[in-house]
Design a protein around this motif. Structure first.
Motif, PDB file in Angstrom:
ATOM      1  N   UNK A   1       4.016   1.030 -15.425  1.00 23.51           N
ATOM      2  CA  UNK A   1       3.227   1.058 -16.664  1.00 23.51           C
ATOM      3  C   UNK A   1       1.950   0.213 -16.577  1.00 23.51           C
ATOM      4  N   UNK A   2       2.002  -0.935 -15.889  1.00 24.97           N
ATOM      5  CA  UNK A   2       0.823  -1.799 -15.798  1.00 24.97           C
ATOM      6  C   UNK A   2      -0.308  -1.132 -15.044  1.00 24.97           C
ATOM      7  N   UNK A   3       0.020  -0.570 -13.880  1.00 30.22           N
ATOM      8  CA  UNK A   3      -0.990   0.126 -13.077  1.00 30.22           C
ATOM      9  C   UNK A   3      -1.533   1.334 -13.833  1.00 30.22           C
TER      10      UNK A   3
ATOM     11  N   UNK B   1      -5.798   3.953 -16.859  1.00 29.98           N
ATOM     12  CA  UNK B   1      -6.183   4.737 -18.050  1.00 29.98           C
ATOM     13  C   UNK B   1      -7.337   4.049 -18.783  1.00 29.98           C
ATOM     14  N   UNK B   2      -7.232   2.717 -18.935  1.00 29.53           N
ATOM     15  CA  UNK B   2      -8.303   1.966 -19.619  1.00 29.53           C
ATOM     16  C   UNK B   2      -9.650   2.200 -18.913  1.00 29.53           C
TER      17      UNK B   2
ATOM     18  N   UNK C   1      -1.647   2.032 -17.155  1.00 31.19           N
ATOM     19  CA  UNK C   1      -2.523   1.781 -18.307  1.00 31.19           C
ATOM     20  C   UNK C   1      -3.797   1.038 -17.900  1.00 31.19           C
ATOM     21  N   UNK C   2      -3.747   0.273 -16.790  1.00 33.53           N
ATOM     22  CA  UNK C   2      -4.977  -0.309 -16.253  1.00 33.53           C
ATOM     23  C   UNK C   2      -5.936   0.801 -15.830  1.00 33.53           C
TER      24      UNK C   2
END
Lengths: 179, 126
Positions: free
Chosen positions: B49-51, B56-57, B53-54
């Motif tokens: 999830x961290x990678x 995606x941002x 959404x990083x």
């Protein structure tokens, strides 16, 4: 509530708490969808392979958390993060991952947990203390130092939480075992 | 950014390319993207999830993907997940990256590093 359901809920609570290590601007925007995606991931893993499946998601998730949090702080120009706060995480979080894996493995009775405990029983009490408490203890000291030197950044507070939780859990478990 | 040159984004990182590929056929929410990447690569590549959404941002800021407003019906999806779609620019960038990789594969085939027959077999298995 089944053991698996309880483990999923606990994992989600721990994951949400670990999001403290990201810059607050990032978690304000993406915190909820990240928790939602993580919850979907662990629910899928638990429904397919039970507690062992859930436990196996943790190492990858923690590595993902650490690397992506560092990347987000890098993008933010590091803000007020000190080297002490980063050092505290580098010391404490791998220890947390290892002991969480062993803990989940004990719950499902795996070979990894048995071997970890076998190794532990062959070490002297002083060796055991440094094995169990060394990394998170040093991590906690580094985070406290960071908070005192540079103010309470989200990373140092998160580091105090992670390392402090680990130290308390280990001391608590040792006390129970002695009594 | 309709007139932006796609070369500026190339080469894409493997995870960015996989994320864009997941959005080519339909819009999707975060976990659907993670699952599709894992399934497509036979579990060899997993995006956390961290990678995700990083990425995606960053890709939303660059105009490669966009959040879909009011996509979810609360009756169908009570959690109101966030859905994302490919923008026309994102599609062009993904196509350009696919073309770049295809050229590399062509070179490898010409140099007999891999055989065209082997490629067909791989395609049939995936």
């Amino acid at each position: 509530m089944t053991r698996c359901c309880l483990a999923v809920r606990s994992s989600v609570v721990v994951y949400r708490a670990l999001l403290l290590i990201y810059p607050s601007s990032f978690t304000q925007e993406f915190g909820d969808p990240m928790v939602r995606a993580y919850q979907d991931l662990v629910e899928d893993a638990a429904s397919q392979r039970g507690l062992l499946g859930l436990a196996r998601t943790w190492p990858g998730v923690v590595v993902d958390l650490l690397l992506s949090a560092l990347a987000q702080h890098w993008d933010n120009g590091w803000g007020r993060i000190s080297r002490w706060a980063v050092a505290g995480f580098i010391l404490g979080v791998p220890a947390l991952v290892f002991w969480l894996s062993v803990f989940f493995d004990i719950v499902v009775g795996s070979e990894l947990a048995r071997r970890a405990l076998d190794v532990q029983s062959t070490i002297s009490p002083a060796g055991q203390a440094s094995l169990w408490l060394g990394l998170p203890g040093l991590g906690l000291v580094a985070e406290l130092f960071a908070a005192r030197q540079d103010g309470r950044s989200a990373l140092s507070l998160g580091g105090i939480g992670v390392n402090g939780f680990l130290v308390l859990a280990i001391v608590g478990a040792a006390t129970l075992r002695v009594s | 950014m309709p007139s932006a040159k796609v070369e500026k984004w190339l080469p894409l990182s493997t995870s960015d390319f996989h994320i864009l590929l997941s959005l080519v056929s339909a819009e999707a929410h975060g976990y659907a993207i993670m699952r599709e990447v894992s399934e497509r690569t036979g579990g060899r590549m997993r995006i956390g999830p961290g990678t995700l959404y990083g990425a995606i941002k960053r890709m939303v800021a660059e105009g490669l993907i966009a959040e879909v407003g009011d996509r979810t019906d609360p009756k169908v999806d009570p959690e109101r997940r966030r859905y994302y779609r490919l923008t026309p620019l994102g599609r062009r960038v993904a196509a350009a990256e696919a073309g770049r990789l295809a050229e590399l594969v062509c070179v490898a085939t010409t140099k007999k590093l891999i055989s065209a027959e082997g490629l067909k077999l791989r395609g049939a298995h995936s």
